[in-house]
Design a protein around this motif. Sequence first.
Motif, short mmCIF file in Angstrom:
data_model
loop_
_atom_site.label_atom_id
_atom_site.label_comp_id
_atom_site.label_asym_id
_atom_site.label_seq_id
_atom_site.Cartn_x
_atom_site.Cartn_y
_atom_site.Cartn_z
N ALA A 148 56.09 62.43 53.67
CA ALA A 148 55.75 61.01 53.49
C ALA A 148 55.79 60.26 54.81
CB ALA A 148 56.70 60.38 52.48
N THR A 149 56.74 60.60 55.66
CA THR A 149 56.83 59.95 56.98
C THR A 149 55.60 60.29 57.81
OG1 THR A 149 59.24 60.01 56.92
CG2 THR A 149 58.21 59.73 59.08
N ARG A 202 52.64 61.33 56.80
CA ARG A 202 51.44 60.75 56.19
C ARG A 202 51.34 59.26 56.49
NH1 ARG A 202 49.43 61.29 49.95
NH2 ARG A 202 47.68 59.83 50.11
N SER A 203 52.44 58.55 56.27
CA SER A 203 52.39 57.10 56.48
C SER A 203 52.18 56.76 57.95
CB SER A 203 53.65 56.43 55.93
OG SER A 203 54.79 56.83 56.66
N GLN A 242 48.50 57.25 58.65
CA GLN A 242 47.72 56.21 57.97
C GLN A 242 47.86 54.87 58.69
OE1 GLN A 242 49.55 56.60 54.11
NE2 GLN A 242 47.77 57.68 53.26
N ILE A 243 49.07 54.51 59.04
CA ILE A 243 49.30 53.20 59.67
C ILE A 243 48.71 53.14 61.06
CG2 ILE A 243 51.12 51.69 60.59
CD1 ILE A 243 52.74 52.42 58.03
N TYR A 286 49.28 51.75 52.57
CA TYR A 286 49.95 52.43 53.68
C TYR A 286 51.36 51.90 53.91
CZ TYR A 286 45.25 54.23 54.45
OH TYR A 286 44.04 54.84 54.29
N THR A 287 51.56 50.63 53.62
CA THR A 287 52.92 50.08 53.71
C THR A 287 53.80 50.68 52.61
OG1 THR A 287 52.07 48.02 54.65
CG2 THR A 287 54.27 47.94 53.68
N SER A 338 53.40 53.64 51.33
CA SER A 338 53.68 55.01 51.74
C SER A 338 54.83 55.05 52.74
CB SER A 338 52.44 55.67 52.35
OG SER A 338 51.50 56.01 51.36
N ALA A 339 54.86 54.08 53.66
CA ALA A 339 55.97 54.01 54.61
C ALA A 339 57.28 53.68 53.91
CB ALA A 339 55.66 52.97 55.70
N THR A 368 48.68 56.15 47.85
CA THR A 368 50.03 56.10 48.42
C THR A 368 50.73 57.37 47.96
OG1 THR A 368 51.19 55.10 46.56
CG2 THR A 368 50.02 53.59 48.03
#
Length: 149
Positions: A40-41, A43-44, A47-48, A59-60, A62-63, A116
Motif C-alpha cells: 500500500a505504501t 502503490r500510494s 500514485q501520489i 490516492y489520499t 490509499s496513503a 484505492t
Amino acid sequence: MMNNTETAPTAHPTPEAQPTRISGIGRVLVAVYGVLALAATGRSFVQIVGKFSEAPLAYTLSALAAVVYIVATVALIRSGSGWYRVAWIAIGFEMLGVLVIGLLSVFDPQLFPHDTVWSYFGRGYLFIPLVLPILGLWWLARHRPARAA
C-alpha cells in the motif's frame, strides 16, 4: 566447562519472555500486515508522485490505508496494553475503511475514478483488505494482554 553430571541452570521465564501476540498464527498475521503495508505504501507513493491530480481522493485514501497498515503492523508486534489498544484502533479503523470505501465504490463508482487499496473491498489485493481486519480483530480478542497485578 561442564561435565556430563552437571546440568545447566534453569532460567525462570520473565514477563518479557512470555509468549506474545505474534506467536504461532499471529506471526503469519503480522507478516501479511507487513506485506500489505509495504504494498500500500509503494502503490500510494507511485500514485501520489505520478498522477495525484487525476484522483486526489483515491490516492489520499490509499496513503491513509498504508499508514493504517504500518501502525497495525507495529502495534501487533509490540507488547503491552497500550499497543494492544493501538492495534484495536488501527484494525477497527481499517475494517470501517474497507466497508465504507468498498460500499461507496460499488454504489457510486464516480467517487473513485481510480482504485484505492480499499475500493471494491480490496478487489485489487485479492480481497485481503476485507478479510485481514476480521482476522486481526479476532486475533486481538483471543490474545488480550494480562492485567497488571
